[in-house]
Motif scaffolding. Structure first.
Motif, PDB file in Angstrom:
ATOM      1  N   ARG A 231      11.922   2.963  -2.225  1.00 47.80           N
ATOM      2  CA  ARG A 231      11.130   1.718  -2.636  1.00 47.80           C
ATOM      3  C   ARG A 231      10.940   0.710  -1.510  1.00 47.80           C
ATOM      4  O   ARG A 231      10.233  -0.010  -1.197  1.00 47.80           O
ATOM      5  CB  ARG A 231      12.057   1.067  -3.809  1.00 47.80           C
ATOM      6  CG  ARG A 231      11.773   1.804  -4.977  1.00 47.80           C
ATOM      7  CD  ARG A 231      12.762   1.077  -6.029  1.00 47.80           C
ATOM      8  NE  ARG A 231      11.588   0.142  -6.960  1.00 47.80           N
ATOM      9  CZ  ARG A 231      11.859  -0.496  -7.946  1.00 47.80           C
ATOM     10  NH1 ARG A 231      12.848  -0.277  -8.683  1.00 47.80           N
ATOM     11  NH2 ARG A 231      11.031  -1.288  -8.479  1.00 47.80           N
ATOM     12  N   GLN A 232      12.153   0.720  -0.545  1.00 48.94           N
ATOM     13  CA  GLN A 232      12.293  -0.199   0.679  1.00 48.94           C
ATOM     14  C   GLN A 232      10.969   0.026   1.328  1.00 48.94           C
ATOM     15  O   GLN A 232      10.215  -0.645   1.894  1.00 48.94           O
ATOM     16  CB  GLN A 232      13.554  -0.326   1.353  1.00 48.94           C
ATOM     17  CG  GLN A 232      14.429  -1.117   0.463  1.00 48.94           C
ATOM     18  CD  GLN A 232      15.775  -1.112   1.003  1.00 48.94           C
ATOM     19  OE1 GLN A 232      15.917  -0.577   2.345  1.00 48.94           O
ATOM     20  NE2 GLN A 232      16.710  -1.474   0.255  1.00 48.94           N
ATOM     21  N   ILE A 233      11.001   1.709   1.989  1.00 51.57           N
ATOM     22  CA  ILE A 233       9.933   1.972   2.817  1.00 51.57           C
ATOM     23  C   ILE A 233       8.630   1.913   2.201  1.00 51.57           C
ATOM     24  O   ILE A 233       7.604   1.410   2.863  1.00 51.57           O
ATOM     25  CB  ILE A 233      10.128   3.447   3.105  1.00 51.57           C
ATOM     26  CG1 ILE A 233      11.561   3.378   4.194  1.00 51.57           C
ATOM     27  CG2 ILE A 233       8.995   4.029   3.880  1.00 51.57           C
ATOM     28  CD1 ILE A 233      11.770   4.861   4.363  1.00 51.57           C
ATOM     29  N   ARG A 234       8.498   2.001   0.861  1.00 47.38           N
ATOM     30  CA  ARG A 234       7.161   1.862   0.323  1.00 47.38           C
ATOM     31  C   ARG A 234       6.582   0.475   0.433  1.00 47.38           C
ATOM     32  O   ARG A 234       5.279   0.013   0.770  1.00 47.38           O
ATOM     33  CB  ARG A 234       7.236   2.027  -1.471  1.00 47.38           C
ATOM     34  CG  ARG A 234       6.038   1.980  -2.057  1.00 47.38           C
ATOM     35  CD  ARG A 234       6.345   2.209  -3.629  1.00 47.38           C
ATOM     36  NE  ARG A 234       5.200   1.810  -4.537  1.00 47.38           N
ATOM     37  CZ  ARG A 234       5.085   0.441  -4.966  1.00 47.38           C
ATOM     38  NH1 ARG A 234       6.307  -0.191  -4.657  1.00 47.38           N
ATOM     39  NH2 ARG A 234       4.027   0.147  -5.430  1.00 47.38           N
ATOM     40  N   GLY A 235       7.595  -0.489   0.155  1.00 44.71           N
ATOM     41  CA  GLY A 235       7.073  -2.019   0.322  1.00 44.71           C
ATOM     42  C   GLY A 235       6.518  -2.244   1.647  1.00 44.71           C
ATOM     43  O   GLY A 235       5.676  -2.856   1.959  1.00 44.71           O
ATOM     44  N   GLN A 236       7.255  -1.566   2.524  1.00 44.41           N
ATOM     45  CA  GLN A 236       6.793  -1.968   4.068  1.00 44.41           C
ATOM     46  C   GLN A 236       5.539  -1.463   4.421  1.00 44.41           C
ATOM     47  O   GLN A 236       4.600  -2.009   4.939  1.00 44.41           O
ATOM     48  CB  GLN A 236       7.955  -1.329   5.156  1.00 44.41           C
ATOM     49  CG  GLN A 236       9.261  -2.115   4.946  1.00 44.41           C
ATOM     50  CD  GLN A 236       9.269  -3.582   5.835  1.00 44.41           C
ATOM     51  OE1 GLN A 236       8.747  -3.526   6.586  1.00 44.41           O
ATOM     52  NE2 GLN A 236       9.480  -4.396   5.018  1.00 44.41           N
ATOM     53  N   ILE A 237       5.379  -0.131   3.750  1.00 43.10           N
ATOM     54  CA  ILE A 237       3.892   0.578   4.277  1.00 43.10           C
ATOM     55  C   ILE A 237       2.856  -0.325   3.243  1.00 43.10           C
ATOM     56  O   ILE A 237       1.974  -0.167   3.887  1.00 43.10           O
ATOM     57  CB  ILE A 237       4.136   2.067   3.979  1.00 43.10           C
ATOM     58  CG1 ILE A 237       4.946   2.651   4.858  1.00 43.10           C
ATOM     59  CG2 ILE A 237       2.657   2.579   3.934  1.00 43.10           C
ATOM     60  CD1 ILE A 237       5.119   4.076   4.739  1.00 43.10           C
ATOM     61  N   LEU A 238       3.237  -0.569   2.337  1.00 41.97           N
ATOM     62  CA  LEU A 238       2.122  -1.247   1.310  1.00 41.97           C
ATOM     63  C   LEU A 238       1.655  -2.644   2.383  1.00 41.97           C
ATOM     64  O   LEU A 238       0.495  -2.982   2.312  1.00 41.97           O
ATOM     65  CB  LEU A 238       2.565  -1.732   0.135  1.00 41.97           C
ATOM     66  CG  LEU A 238       2.932  -0.861  -0.765  1.00 41.97           C
ATOM     67  CD1 LEU A 238       3.308  -1.309  -2.126  1.00 41.97           C
ATOM     68  CD2 LEU A 238       1.303  -0.207  -1.126  1.00 41.97           C
ATOM     69  N   SER A 239       2.449  -3.244   3.096  1.00 38.17           N
ATOM     70  CA  SER A 239       2.139  -4.558   3.851  1.00 38.17           C
ATOM     71  C   SER A 239       1.865  -4.002   5.136  1.00 38.17           C
ATOM     72  O   SER A 239       1.012  -4.987   5.822  1.00 38.17           O
ATOM     73  CB  SER A 239       3.472  -5.412   3.834  1.00 38.17           C
ATOM     74  OG  SER A 239       4.435  -4.824   4.568  1.00 38.17           O
ATOM     75  N   LEU A 240       2.020  -2.868   5.462  1.00 40.09           N
ATOM     76  CA  LEU A 240       1.523  -2.242   6.956  1.00 40.09           C
ATOM     77  C   LEU A 240      -0.011  -1.444   6.924  1.00 40.09           C
ATOM     78  O   LEU A 240      -0.750  -1.645   8.093  1.00 40.09           O
ATOM     79  CB  LEU A 240       2.378  -1.785   7.459  1.00 40.09           C
ATOM     80  CG  LEU A 240       3.766  -2.504   8.323  1.00 40.09           C
ATOM     81  CD1 LEU A 240       4.814  -1.388   8.538  1.00 40.09           C
ATOM     82  CD2 LEU A 240       3.399  -3.381   9.030  1.00 40.09           C
ATOM     83  N   LYS A 241      -0.153  -0.986   5.794  1.00 41.62           N
ATOM     84  CA  LYS A 241      -1.483   0.106   6.029  1.00 41.62           C
ATOM     85  C   LYS A 241      -2.913  -0.699   6.033  1.00 41.62           C
ATOM     86  O   LYS A 241      -3.686  -0.059   6.217  1.00 41.62           O
ATOM     87  CB  LYS A 241      -1.247   0.921   4.698  1.00 41.62           C
ATOM     88  CG  LYS A 241      -1.715   0.199   3.341  1.00 41.62           C
ATOM     89  CD  LYS A 241      -1.724   1.338   2.378  1.00 41.62           C
ATOM     90  CE  LYS A 241      -2.088   0.786   0.912  1.00 41.62           C
ATOM     91  NZ  LYS A 241      -2.188   1.776   0.054  1.00 41.62           N
ATOM     92  N   GLU A 242      -2.756  -2.046   5.812  1.00 38.94           N
ATOM     93  CA  GLU A 242      -3.899  -2.732   5.865  1.00 38.94           C
ATOM     94  C   GLU A 242      -4.287  -3.570   7.118  1.00 38.94           C
ATOM     95  O   GLU A 242      -5.019  -4.275   7.561  1.00 38.94           O
ATOM     96  CB  GLU A 242      -4.184  -3.672   4.759  1.00 38.94           C
ATOM     97  CG  GLU A 242      -3.855  -3.156   3.373  1.00 38.94           C
ATOM     98  CD  GLU A 242      -5.397  -2.290   3.087  1.00 38.94           C
ATOM     99  OE1 GLU A 242      -6.211  -2.426   3.599  1.00 38.94           O
ATOM    100  OE2 GLU A 242      -5.115  -1.375   2.240  1.00 38.94           O
TER     101      GLU A 242
END
Length: 353
Positions: A231-242
């Motif tokens: 969940r922590q890595i998913r949250g980080q990637i959601l904010s970085l992938k754009e």
């Protein structure tokens, strides 16, 4: 001669080349550094985290090096000798006491290595068992955290990058696992795996030396404890992938796996380091209470939890046997937690100042 402040004439002195001293004064460059170096500098400024790191290193080195020269083995019953009756004088020795045979050898002028923590009810040196128990607990905590890290990174990065239905399905599975009572599920899984015939499946293989119960612990961590990391890595990637560099990589035809490996995960390194550091004490504590309940490491291999469980039988007569592994567990978990907090303060960009 005073210059006229209202004149329109250009002062040619302002166009003279600057001297080396003036250049050095005007150009004050900060030394080049990296994210890791910068974080380590902040980490070592934290005295509590530094002391905790030193304690962890010393405990780890002691658990590795001491058995190399210690004269007693963790599974050797000192009162049992081939072809001779069992010498019960070795059982339940207090610290720095000796058995009858050892006392005779001392009386004859021979040097006998002391039992620093005494012996247990089976006549085994208690100090070396505590050292081996510390080694097992640290090894289980480290490798379990590696398993959690790998699964959490894989699942979290896929869910965060793909989004849509993939993210929806994965997050619902994570929510289901989160809703399960951790303690109950761990005990149930450990009990089921213990009765599943895993001993026969690994008999004759390299895994037989590790023991079925430790393998069961790794399976439990692989099934239950990756959800927080994902969940922590998913949250980080959601904010970085754009971000622009990700869009640029997509426009050049880069594959999603390459973008995740080269762009997204390196920018999540602070979350990975912090979560892994805080996962190790959790894994050690889980292993300790499972061993305390008899679901941990296989006998005669000791663990800090199994040593504490065995000490309950003689707690009124030998309370130090429970106190020693309990203090060892507390010291390890406390040091790892304080070090993890120090890592979070040092590597979390939001806490940089």
């Amino acid at each position: 001669m005073n210059k006229n402040p209202f004149t329109l004439h250009v002062d040619l002195d302002d166009f003279l080349p600057a001297s080396d001293e003036e250049k050095a004064y005007m150009v004050q460059m900060r030394p080049s550094t990296t994210f890791f170096k910068d974080g380590m500098k902040r980490l070592f400024k934290n005295k509590i985290a530094t002391i905790s790191l030193i304690a962890i290193v010393l405990i780890t080195l002691a658990s590795i090096l001491i058995p190399m020269f210690w004269p007693y083995k963790y599974d050797a019953m000192l009162g049992v000798r081939p072809g001779k009756p069992v010498d019960s004088s070795y059982n339940n020795l207090a610290p720095f006491q000796y058995g009858e045979t050892e006392q005779k050898r001392i009386a004859e002028g021979e040097k006998v290595f002391p039992h620093v923590f005494g012996t247990d009810s089976a006549g085994r040196d208690y100090f070396i068992r505590v050292v081996y128990g510390t080694r097992i607990s640290l090894a289980v905590g480290f490798f379990a955290s590696i398993i959690v890290l790998i699964i959490g990174m894989l699942v979290g990065s896929v869910a965060g990058y793909c989004g849509g239905k993939v993210d929806l399905i994965i997050m619902r599975i994570v929510d289901i696992i989160y809703s399960l009572p951790d303690m109950l599920m761990v005990i149930l899984l450990a009990s089921v795996l213990k009765q599943s015939g895993l001993d026969k499946a690994i008999e004759g293989t390299v895994l037989a030396k590790i023991g079925s119960n430790i393998i069961s612990l790794f399976i439990i961590f692989a099934l239950l404890y990756w959800v927080s990391m994902s969940r922590q890595i998913r949250g980080q990637i959601l904010s970085l992938k754009e971000q622009e560099y990700v869009l640029a990589a997509k426009s050049t035809g880069a594959k999603p796996s390459w973008i995740i490996r080269k762009h997204l995960l390196p920018n999540c390194i602070s979350v990975v380091i912090i979560s892994t550091a805080l996962q190790i004490p959790s894994a050690i504590f889980t292993e300790s209470y499972l061993s305390f309940l008899g679901l941990g490491v296989n006998a005669p291999m000791p663990s800090l939890g199994s040593l504490a469980s065995d000490a309950l039988n003689g707690i009124t007569s030998y309370p130090y046997r429970l106190l020693i592994p309990a203090v060892a567990i507390s010291l390890i978990v406390l040091s790892l937690n304080l070090f993890g907090d120090g890592l979070r303060d040092a590597f979390d960009p939001k806490l940089k100042n």
